[in-house]
Design a protein around this motif. Structure first.
Motif, PDB file in Angstrom:
ATOM      1  N   LYS A   1       6.362 -41.332   7.273  1.00 54.71           N
ATOM      2  CA  LYS A   1       7.369 -40.566   8.349  1.00 54.71           C
ATOM      3  C   LYS A   1       7.386 -39.015   7.778  1.00 54.71           C
ATOM      4  CE  LYS A   1       9.525 -44.255  10.481  1.00 54.71           C
ATOM      5  NZ  LYS A   1       9.703 -44.249  11.548  1.00 54.71           N
ATOM      6  N   MET A   2       7.217 -38.885   6.641  1.00 53.49           N
ATOM      7  CA  MET A   2       7.069 -37.580   6.105  1.00 53.49           C
ATOM      8  C   MET A   2       5.707 -36.696   6.680  1.00 53.49           C
ATOM      9  SD  MET A   2       8.759 -35.408   4.114  1.00 53.49           S
ATOM     10  CE  MET A   2       9.666 -36.457   3.325  1.00 53.49           C
ATOM     11  N   LYS A   3       4.844 -37.284   6.459  1.00 58.28           N
ATOM     12  CA  LYS A   3       3.673 -36.918   7.002  1.00 58.28           C
ATOM     13  C   LYS A   3       3.544 -36.450   8.576  1.00 58.28           C
ATOM     14  CE  LYS A   3       0.744 -39.040   3.646  1.00 58.28           C
ATOM     15  NZ  LYS A   3      -0.502 -40.202   3.329  1.00 58.28           N
ATOM     16  N   GLN A   4       4.174 -37.358   9.173  1.00 58.43           N
ATOM     17  CA  GLN A   4       4.154 -37.273  10.851  1.00 58.43           C
ATOM     18  C   GLN A   4       5.172 -36.036  10.958  1.00 58.43           C
ATOM     19  OE1 GLN A   4       2.555 -38.988  13.162  1.00 58.43           O
ATOM     20  NE2 GLN A   4       3.330 -37.299  14.374  1.00 58.43           N
ATOM     21  N   ALA A   5       6.285 -35.867  10.315  1.00 60.77           N
ATOM     22  CA  ALA A   5       7.235 -34.755  10.450  1.00 60.77           C
ATOM     23  C   ALA A   5       6.543 -33.396  10.061  1.00 60.77           C
ATOM     24  CB  ALA A   5       8.342 -34.941   9.601  1.00 60.77           C
ATOM     25  N   VAL A   6       5.603 -33.464   9.113  1.00 63.66           N
ATOM     26  CA  VAL A   6       4.818 -32.249   8.376  1.00 63.66           C
ATOM     27  C   VAL A   6       3.972 -31.934   9.735  1.00 63.66           C
ATOM     28  CG1 VAL A   6       3.413 -31.365   7.022  1.00 63.66           C
ATOM     29  CG2 VAL A   6       5.191 -32.694   6.093  1.00 63.66           C
ATOM     30  N   LYS A   7       3.302 -32.586  10.293  1.00 64.42           N
ATOM     31  CA  LYS A   7       2.282 -32.417  11.243  1.00 64.42           C
ATOM     32  C   LYS A   7       3.033 -31.877  12.481  1.00 64.42           C
ATOM     33  CE  LYS A   7      -0.724 -34.915  14.280  1.00 64.42           C
ATOM     34  NZ  LYS A   7      -1.122 -36.261  14.776  1.00 64.42           N
ATOM     35  N   TRP A   8       4.213 -32.313  12.927  1.00 68.40           N
ATOM     36  CA  TRP A   8       4.887 -31.859  14.094  1.00 68.40           C
ATOM     37  C   TRP A   8       5.556 -30.412  14.073  1.00 68.40           C
ATOM     38  CZ3 TRP A   8       7.965 -37.052  14.724  1.00 68.40           C
ATOM     39  CH2 TRP A   8       7.199 -37.698  15.571  1.00 68.40           C
ATOM     40  N   LEU A   9       6.080 -30.238  12.420  1.00 71.90           N
ATOM     41  CA  LEU A   9       6.865 -28.967  12.272  1.00 71.90           C
ATOM     42  C   LEU A   9       5.550 -27.572  12.350  1.00 71.90           C
ATOM     43  CD1 LEU A   9       9.283 -30.195   9.547  1.00 71.90           C
ATOM     44  CD2 LEU A   9       9.853 -29.048  11.703  1.00 71.90           C
ATOM     45  N   GLU A  10       4.480 -28.346  11.614  1.00 71.74           N
ATOM     46  CA  GLU A  10       3.347 -27.249  11.749  1.00 71.74           C
ATOM     47  C   GLU A  10       2.926 -26.978  13.081  1.00 71.74           C
ATOM     48  OE1 GLU A  10       0.643 -29.093   8.935  1.00 71.74           O
ATOM     49  OE2 GLU A  10       1.326 -28.101   7.483  1.00 71.74           O
ATOM     50  N   ASP A  11       2.846 -27.709  14.022  1.00 68.68           N
ATOM     51  CA  ASP A  11       2.580 -27.749  15.261  1.00 68.68           C
ATOM     52  C   ASP A  11       3.877 -26.665  15.975  1.00 68.68           C
ATOM     53  OD1 ASP A  11       0.404 -28.905  15.154  1.00 68.68           O
ATOM     54  OD2 ASP A  11       0.812 -30.738  15.981  1.00 68.68           O
ATOM     55  N   GLY A  12       4.828 -26.486  15.319  1.00 65.89           N
ATOM     56  CA  GLY A  12       5.858 -25.599  15.945  1.00 65.89           C
ATOM     57  C   GLY A  12       6.847 -26.400  16.696  1.00 65.89           C
ATOM     58  N   MET A  13       6.870 -27.610  16.541  1.00 67.80           N
ATOM     59  CA  MET A  13       7.937 -28.452  17.119  1.00 67.80           C
ATOM     60  C   MET A  13       9.164 -28.779  16.305  1.00 67.80           C
ATOM     61  SD  MET A  13       5.776 -31.555  18.700  1.00 67.80           S
ATOM     62  CE  MET A  13       3.843 -30.959  19.494  1.00 67.80           C
ATOM     63  N   LYS A  14      10.562 -29.036  16.716  1.00 65.91           N
ATOM     64  CA  LYS A  14      11.589 -29.287  16.041  1.00 65.91           C
ATOM     65  C   LYS A  14      11.473 -30.763  15.781  1.00 65.91           C
ATOM     66  CE  LYS A  14      14.683 -25.545  17.812  1.00 65.91           C
ATOM     67  NZ  LYS A  14      16.169 -25.492  18.211  1.00 65.91           N
ATOM     68  N   VAL A  15      12.158 -31.253  14.695  1.00 62.42           N
ATOM     69  CA  VAL A  15      12.050 -32.655  14.542  1.00 62.42           C
ATOM     70  C   VAL A  15      13.507 -33.097  14.209  1.00 62.42           C
ATOM     71  CG1 VAL A  15      11.382 -34.523  12.740  1.00 62.42           C
ATOM     72  CG2 VAL A  15       9.901 -32.644  13.349  1.00 62.42           C
ATOM     73  N   LYS A  16      14.008 -34.254  15.143  1.00 54.28           N
ATOM     74  CA  LYS A  16      15.267 -34.814  15.087  1.00 54.28           C
ATOM     75  C   LYS A  16      15.343 -35.823  14.386  1.00 54.28           C
ATOM     76  CE  LYS A  16      19.546 -36.155  17.459  1.00 54.28           C
ATOM     77  NZ  LYS A  16      20.014 -36.818  18.477  1.00 54.28           N
ATOM     78  N   VAL A  17      16.053 -36.009  13.323  1.00 51.51           N
ATOM     79  CA  VAL A  17      15.772 -37.278  12.403  1.00 51.51           C
ATOM     80  C   VAL A  17      17.314 -38.209  12.575  1.00 51.51           C
ATOM     81  CG1 VAL A  17      15.544 -38.220   9.975  1.00 51.51           C
ATOM     82  CG2 VAL A  17      14.397 -35.776  10.688  1.00 51.51           C
ATOM     83  N   ASP A  18      17.082 -39.274  12.853  1.00 54.44           N
ATOM     84  CA  ASP A  18      18.239 -40.067  13.283  1.00 54.44           C
ATOM     85  C   ASP A  18      18.027 -41.226  12.210  1.00 54.44           C
ATOM     86  OD1 ASP A  18      19.159 -38.736  15.609  1.00 54.44           O
ATOM     87  OD2 ASP A  18      17.951 -40.295  16.794  1.00 54.44           O
ATOM     88  N   MET A  19      19.224 -41.666  11.662  1.00 54.83           N
ATOM     89  CA  MET A  19      19.339 -42.907  10.750  1.00 54.83           C
ATOM     90  C   MET A  19      20.369 -43.915  11.364  1.00 54.83           C
ATOM     91  SD  MET A  19      19.852 -43.048   6.760  1.00 54.83           S
ATOM     92  CE  MET A  19      18.491 -42.161   6.380  1.00 54.83           C
ATOM     93  N   ARG A  20      20.334 -45.117  11.752  1.00 52.75           N
ATOM     94  CA  ARG A  20      20.773 -45.855  12.400  1.00 52.75           C
ATOM     95  C   ARG A  20      21.642 -46.929  11.027  1.00 52.75           C
ATOM     96  NH1 ARG A  20      19.018 -48.696  17.369  1.00 52.75           N
ATOM     97  NH2 ARG A  20      20.089 -46.913  18.532  1.00 52.75           N
ATOM     98  N   PHE A  21      22.865 -46.973  11.183  1.00 53.91           N
ATOM     99  CA  PHE A  21      23.498 -47.957  10.220  1.00 53.91           C
ATOM    100  C   PHE A  21      23.847 -49.246  10.874  1.00 53.91           C
ATOM    101  CE2 PHE A  21      24.076 -43.489   8.333  1.00 53.91           C
ATOM    102  CZ  PHE A  21      24.026 -43.934   7.117  1.00 53.91           C
ATOM    103  N   ARG A  22      23.643 -50.383  10.499  1.00 55.21           N
ATOM    104  CA  ARG A  22      23.805 -51.566  11.239  1.00 55.21           C
ATOM    105  C   ARG A  22      24.713 -52.508  10.209  1.00 55.21           C
ATOM    106  NH1 ARG A  22      18.448 -53.253  14.520  1.00 55.21           N
ATOM    107  NH2 ARG A  22      18.636 -51.506  15.981  1.00 55.21           N
ATOM    108  N   GLY A  23      25.699 -53.196  10.971  1.00 55.83           N
ATOM    109  CA  GLY A  23      26.331 -54.273   9.830  1.00 55.83           C
ATOM    110  C   GLY A  23      26.964 -53.780   8.880  1.00 55.83           C
ATOM    111  N   ARG A  24      26.678 -54.333   7.805  1.00 58.80           N
ATOM    112  CA  ARG A  24      27.077 -53.921   6.263  1.00 58.80           C
ATOM    113  C   ARG A  24      26.619 -52.620   5.840  1.00 58.80           C
ATOM    114  NH1 ARG A  24      27.069 -59.054   2.777  1.00 58.80           N
ATOM    115  NH2 ARG A  24      25.683 -60.235   4.481  1.00 58.80           N
ATOM    116  N   MET A  25      25.725 -52.305   6.295  1.00 55.70           N
ATOM    117  CA  MET A  25      25.227 -50.768   5.922  1.00 55.70           C
ATOM    118  C   MET A  25      26.000 -49.630   6.232  1.00 55.70           C
ATOM    119  SD  MET A  25      21.157 -50.568   7.129  1.00 55.70           S
ATOM    120  CE  MET A  25      20.289 -51.928   7.619  1.00 55.70           C
TER     121      MET A  25
END
Length: 165
Positions: free
Chosen positions: A97-121
């Motif tokens: 995921k980090m490598k993909q985000a680096v690639k997008w950021l170097e291309d000048g795109m913004k990255v929205k990072v989501d983290m879903r919590f389910r159940g007992r998380m």
């Protein structure tokens, strides 16, 4: 306001060459425009007296549309790429995921990072926050946090913007 829709009693008239003709009655200004087979356009209705210009209104509109189209062409739209993390993400998945985000950021795109919590998380939000902060720290050399991690419902999200070079 063009031609007959101008409702001012007196107007300051500018001819097609840009010369001031002076203050005159609306009717007289319209007659001058019609004699030259042109239109009377009110360019400054809030001035005292209102300023009207004699010109070809069809050509004026065409030029304005052309300028707007040119400005729109030069406008750049930044794309926001979504990325989903999990509070229990494994190291290799995290690095991918980090490598993909680096690639997008170097291309000048913004990255929205989501983290879903389910159940007992949901009871272990600090674990998810730690993963999110680790992700942000790893990208701190090439990205700025545009929106800090914030929990909205059961989804924690943040937005990363590429640093200016």
């Amino acid at each position: 306001m063009v031609n007959e829709s101008i409702r001012f009693k007196e107007v300051l008239v500018i001819d097609a060459n840009g010369d001031q003709l002076g203050v005159m009655m609306r009717r007289e200004a319209l007659e001058r425009a019609y004699d030259q087979e042109l239109d009377l356009l009110c360019v400054a209705p809030n001035a005292q007296p209102p300023v009207c210009k004699i010109l070809d209104y069809g050509r004026f509109r065409f030029e304005a549309q052309k300028k707007a189209k040119e400005a729109k062409k030069k406008q750049s739209v930044t794309e926001i790429k979504p990325m989903r993390l999990s509070p229990v993400i494994d190291t290799n998945d995290f690095n991918t995921k980090m490598k993909q985000a680096v690639k997008w950021l170097e291309d000048g795109m913004k990255v929205k990072v989501d983290m879903r919590f389910r159940g007992r998380m949901m009871t272990r939000q600090e674990v998810g926050l730690k993963v999110m902060n680790d992700f942000i720290d790893q990208l701190s050399t090439i990205a700025i946090v545009d929106k800090k991690p914030k929990l909205e419902g059961n989804i924690m999200s943040c937005v990363l913007t590429p640093k200016k070079k």
